[in-house]
Motif scaffolding. Structure first.
Motif, PDB file in Angstrom:
ATOM      1  N   GLU A 180      10.374  29.525 -20.483  1.00  0.00           N
ATOM      2  CA  GLU A 180       9.594  30.524 -19.677  1.00  0.00           C
ATOM      3  C   GLU A 180       9.330  31.754 -20.743  1.00  0.00           C
ATOM      4  O   GLU A 180      10.376  31.945 -21.543  1.00  0.00           O
ATOM      5  N   ARG A 181       8.205  32.608 -20.681  1.00  0.00           N
ATOM      6  CA  ARG A 181       8.237  33.646 -21.366  1.00  0.00           C
ATOM      7  C   ARG A 181       7.896  34.868 -20.444  1.00  0.00           C
ATOM      8  O   ARG A 181       6.803  34.615 -19.674  1.00  0.00           O
ATOM      9  N   HIS A 182       8.512  35.881 -20.516  1.00  0.00           N
ATOM     10  CA  HIS A 182       8.101  36.976 -19.844  1.00  0.00           C
ATOM     11  C   HIS A 182       8.168  38.267 -20.534  1.00  0.00           C
ATOM     12  O   HIS A 182       8.960  39.172 -20.870  1.00  0.00           O
ATOM     13  N   PRO A 183       6.995  38.543 -21.099  1.00  0.00           N
ATOM     14  CA  PRO A 183       6.646  39.877 -21.924  1.00  0.00           C
ATOM     15  C   PRO A 183       7.094  41.064 -20.926  1.00  0.00           C
ATOM     16  O   PRO A 183       6.758  41.213 -19.751  1.00  0.00           O
ATOM     17  N   GLY A 184       7.643  41.980 -21.821  1.00  0.00           N
ATOM     18  CA  GLY A 184       8.164  43.281 -20.966  1.00  0.00           C
ATOM     19  C   GLY A 184       8.399  44.417 -22.014  1.00  0.00           C
ATOM     20  O   GLY A 184       8.004  44.074 -23.448  1.00  0.00           O
ATOM     21  N   ARG A 185       8.760  45.704 -21.669  1.00  0.00           N
ATOM     22  CA  ARG A 185       8.969  46.649 -22.477  1.00  0.00           C
ATOM     23  C   ARG A 185      10.443  46.418 -23.014  1.00  0.00           C
ATOM     24  O   ARG A 185      11.169  45.982 -22.458  1.00  0.00           O
ATOM     25  N   ILE A 186      10.653  46.955 -24.221  1.00  0.00           N
ATOM     26  CA  ILE A 186      12.063  46.761 -24.893  1.00  0.00           C
ATOM     27  C   ILE A 186      12.687  48.190 -24.340  1.00  0.00           C
ATOM     28  O   ILE A 186      12.219  49.345 -24.194  1.00  0.00           O
ATOM     29  N   ASP A 187      14.051  47.729 -24.093  1.00  0.00           N
ATOM     30  CA  ASP A 187      14.962  48.801 -23.451  1.00  0.00           C
ATOM     31  C   ASP A 187      15.564  49.528 -24.591  1.00  0.00           C
ATOM     32  O   ASP A 187      16.676  49.232 -24.863  1.00  0.00           O
ATOM     33  N   TRP A 188      14.885  50.674 -24.928  1.00  0.00           N
ATOM     34  CA  TRP A 188      15.329  51.186 -26.101  1.00  0.00           C
ATOM     35  C   TRP A 188      16.563  51.883 -25.910  1.00  0.00           C
ATOM     36  O   TRP A 188      17.453  51.900 -26.789  1.00  0.00           O
ATOM     37  N   TRP A 189      16.903  52.688 -24.965  1.00  0.00           N
ATOM     38  CA  TRP A 189      17.971  53.569 -24.548  1.00  0.00           C
ATOM     39  C   TRP A 189      19.334  52.242 -24.610  1.00  0.00           C
ATOM     40  O   TRP A 189      20.377  52.531 -24.847  1.00  0.00           O
ATOM     41  N   GLY A 190      19.002  51.312 -23.619  1.00  0.00           N
ATOM     42  CA  GLY A 190      19.979  50.180 -23.536  1.00  0.00           C
ATOM     43  C   GLY A 190      20.409  49.556 -24.747  1.00  0.00           C
ATOM     44  O   GLY A 190      21.517  49.440 -25.201  1.00  0.00           O
ATOM     45  N   ASN A 191      19.259  49.232 -25.477  1.00  0.00           N
ATOM     46  CA  ASN A 191      19.608  48.631 -26.858  1.00  0.00           C
ATOM     47  C   ASN A 191      20.284  49.818 -27.769  1.00  0.00           C
ATOM     48  O   ASN A 191      21.285  48.990 -28.515  1.00  0.00           O
ATOM     49  N   GLY A 192      20.026  50.936 -27.964  1.00  0.00           N
ATOM     50  CA  GLY A 192      20.623  51.823 -28.788  1.00  0.00           C
ATOM     51  C   GLY A 192      22.255  51.887 -28.345  1.00  0.00           C
ATOM     52  O   GLY A 192      23.019  51.891 -29.252  1.00  0.00           O
ATOM     53  N   THR A 193      22.427  52.279 -27.128  1.00  0.00           N
ATOM     54  CA  THR A 193      23.704  52.628 -26.795  1.00  0.00           C
ATOM     55  C   THR A 193      24.608  51.264 -26.736  1.00  0.00           C
ATOM     56  O   THR A 193      25.890  51.292 -27.482  1.00  0.00           O
ATOM     57  N   PHE A 194      24.184  50.068 -26.589  1.00  0.00           N
ATOM     58  CA  PHE A 194      24.781  48.915 -26.854  1.00  0.00           C
ATOM     59  C   PHE A 194      25.368  48.685 -28.181  1.00  0.00           C
ATOM     60  O   PHE A 194      26.487  48.430 -28.508  1.00  0.00           O
TER      61      PHE A 194
END
Length: 539
Positions: A180-194
């Motif tokens: 399955e593919r579920h396009p969405g927005r990138i979680d920039w704050w989550g990606n950055g802090t992680f």
């Protein structure tokens, strides 16, 4: 290919540093050595979850295929290092980071692609082969690196190029995305802090292993402390952010699934127990056992890889077999028993004398491999089968993050414990032993008080430690032939190292036993497999 490159460079480091004209054991160059070892693992620990999430959004096969291309390009750039000495080392470390990013694209999505492609009653076998491929690459690299480095250090990177080119083309032509593919927005704050938070913690561990301000390690250095505090704060912030954003990088609701949380907890404990073991066993073989059995230091990297093969064989036997059997009988029993066997191997190693009989050692590391194989494939199958199909990419990445982070943490903790043990006894024993062989008290004390990490790494790199430590002092020229032969022979340094090293081994193996018990308990608590994956709170 990705796992092989994590280990092939370890064995090839002596040839690589000779080729670029840099002494990695000089105090100012130890950082280059550590980053060659740890940089690859750091990137793989940080990047896989994000790349798994991108696979869910844009297609797992698309990200996986790009990984082949990135890995191949990085391998080519690594083999054409145009610089010398420290600049050459910086070039290699930088492109190793890109290579690790390509490897993360592969490992972050491979388990998800297999889970999509295989039905539940064949998934364990498929993932078992995947796990075997990973460990086979890791351990084969120890032997292959020694063979290739003897020809040309650049061949260590050339070996990836034909494989990478072929499978880049093959993947683009043949591999199909069935998930399955579920396009969405990138979680920039989550990606950055992680990414920044986990990177800060792992960088702090790498810096902590380096000498600082007259101390054997840098754990009290302001930079180390600042990075650890910053990393923890950012990771806490990451959890708070993920609870509030509409499309989080990690679906925290997945941790409500018992099989998912217990499986990842068990995997973290297992990787903590085993991650640094490879380095400890290599140092044991190369620094003590092989020289005492007549092997030249320069030959010990290759022979250490060969003598570690029972570990690979144990995994080869149990991985696919228990993976297939878990399809029928479930993962809990196999993975729990696997961790019990895994921990039992550490009990045996704990009571093994420092100058062991090889067959006893071979049986114990084979048992370790069997236990790892019994655990890895069923545990991975249980994790991947427990999550909704739309989250398989991020679940695969999170599983790899727990495993890779545990490995990096383990290396830092195990090396620190070993260095602390050596620091207590090795300097006095070395100073006394050198003076007994005619070395002046001043030189003997100076050499004995050098950071123990240099002695450990010299043994791992296949360098004669005493010859290296005394080379710049001119001391060897003033000794008799008998004294020189004894100091630089096969027994002086191993005899000095044996006692302090064994004290460190007791602490390390005791910690591994405790972590194995935790992994077995976590595995047993995963419960029975659900009839179908539990839905996420956002579904």
């Amino acid at each position: 290919m990705s796992a092989l490159d994590g280990s092939i460079v370890i064995i090839s480091l002596p040839a690589i540093f000779r080729g670029i004209g840099l002494d990695p054991l000089a105090s100012e160059n130890i950082g280059y050595l550590l980053w060659m070892i740890m940089g690859y693992r750091l990137v793989q620990a940080v990047a896989v979850t994000t790349l798994g999430r991108l696979g869910d959004m844009f297609g797992r096969v698309r990200i996986y295929n790009a990984g082949f291309a990135v890995f191949t390009v990085a391998s080519i750039l690594l083999s054409f290092d145009p610089f010398h000495a420290s600049a050459a080392a910086t070039w290699l470390i930088a492109w190793r980071v890109l290579q690790a990013l390509g490897g993360s694209m592969l490992t972050g999505n491979s388990a998800a692609i297999l889970t999509d492609a295989f039905p539940a009653d064949r998934r364990g076998f498929a993932l078992g082969l995947n796990q075997v491929a990973a460990l086979a690459g890791q351990l084969t690299g120890l032997v292959l690196g020694g063979l290739l480095a003897a020809w040309d250090w650049r061949a260590v990177f050339w070996v990836n190029v034909p494989v990478g080119v072929f499978f880049t083309l093959w993947a683009y032509l043949k591999l199909r995305d069935s998930g399955e593919r579920h396009p969405g927005r990138i979680d920039w704050w989550g990606n950055g802090t992680f990414a920044i938070g986990l990177s800060a913690v792992l960088v702090a561990i790498t810096i902590g292993l380096q000498p600082h301000g007259g101390h054997t390690m840098g754990w009290t250095a302001p930079t180390t402390i600042a990075l650890l505090v910053t990393g923890v704060v950012l990771l806490v912030s990451f959890v708070l952010i993920e609870k509030r954003v509409a499309e989080p990088m990690i679906e925290l609701g997945l941790f409500k699934i018992r099989a998912f949380s217990a499986g990842n907890g068990a995997a973290l404990c297992a990787s903590l127990a085993q991650g640094g073991l490879q380095f400890i066993l290599i140092i044991w073989l190369q620094g003590i056992w092989l020289p005492l059995h007549g092997y030249d230091y320069a030959d010990t990297p290759l022979w250490a890889g060969i003598f570690m093969l029972p570990l690979t064989l144990g995994f080869f036997v149990s991985g696919p077999l228990t993976g297939a059997m878990s399809d029928r009988f479930g993962a809990r029993g196999f993975s729990t028993v696997g961790m019990v066997l895994f921990g039992s191997s550490f009990v045996g190693l704990l009571f093994l004398p420092i100058t062991f009989s090889y067959w006893a050692f071979a049986l114990l590391i084979a048992l370790n491999g069997v236990g790892t194989g019994m655990f890895a494939a069923p545990n991975t199958s249980s994790i991947m089968s427990s999550v909704p199909a739309r989250y398989r990419g991020v679940a695969s990445g999170m599983r790899a993050t727990f495993q890779n982070s545990g490995t990096a943490l383990s290396i830092g903790v195990f090396f620190s414990l070993m260095v602390v043990g050596l620091s207590a006894n090795l300097p006095e024993a070395m100073s006394s032993g050198l003076q007994q062989q005619g070395v002046s008290a001043g030189v003997a004390n100076d050499v004995a008080n050098l950071p123990p990490v240099s002695s450990l790494f010299s043994a791992m790199l296949g360098v004669n430690p005493i010859d290296h430590l005394l080379a710049g002092t001119g001391t060897l020229d003033g000794l008799t032939a008998a004294q020189r032969d004894h100091l630089t022979g096969h027994s002086f340094f191993p005899d000095l190292l044996s006692g302090p090293f064994h004290d460190g081994l007791v602490v390390v193996f005791a910690a591994s036993i405790a972590l194995s018990i935790c992994a077995a308990v976590a595995s047993a608590l995963r419960g029975r497999p659900p009839q179908k994956p539990v839905a996420s709170s956002r579904d």
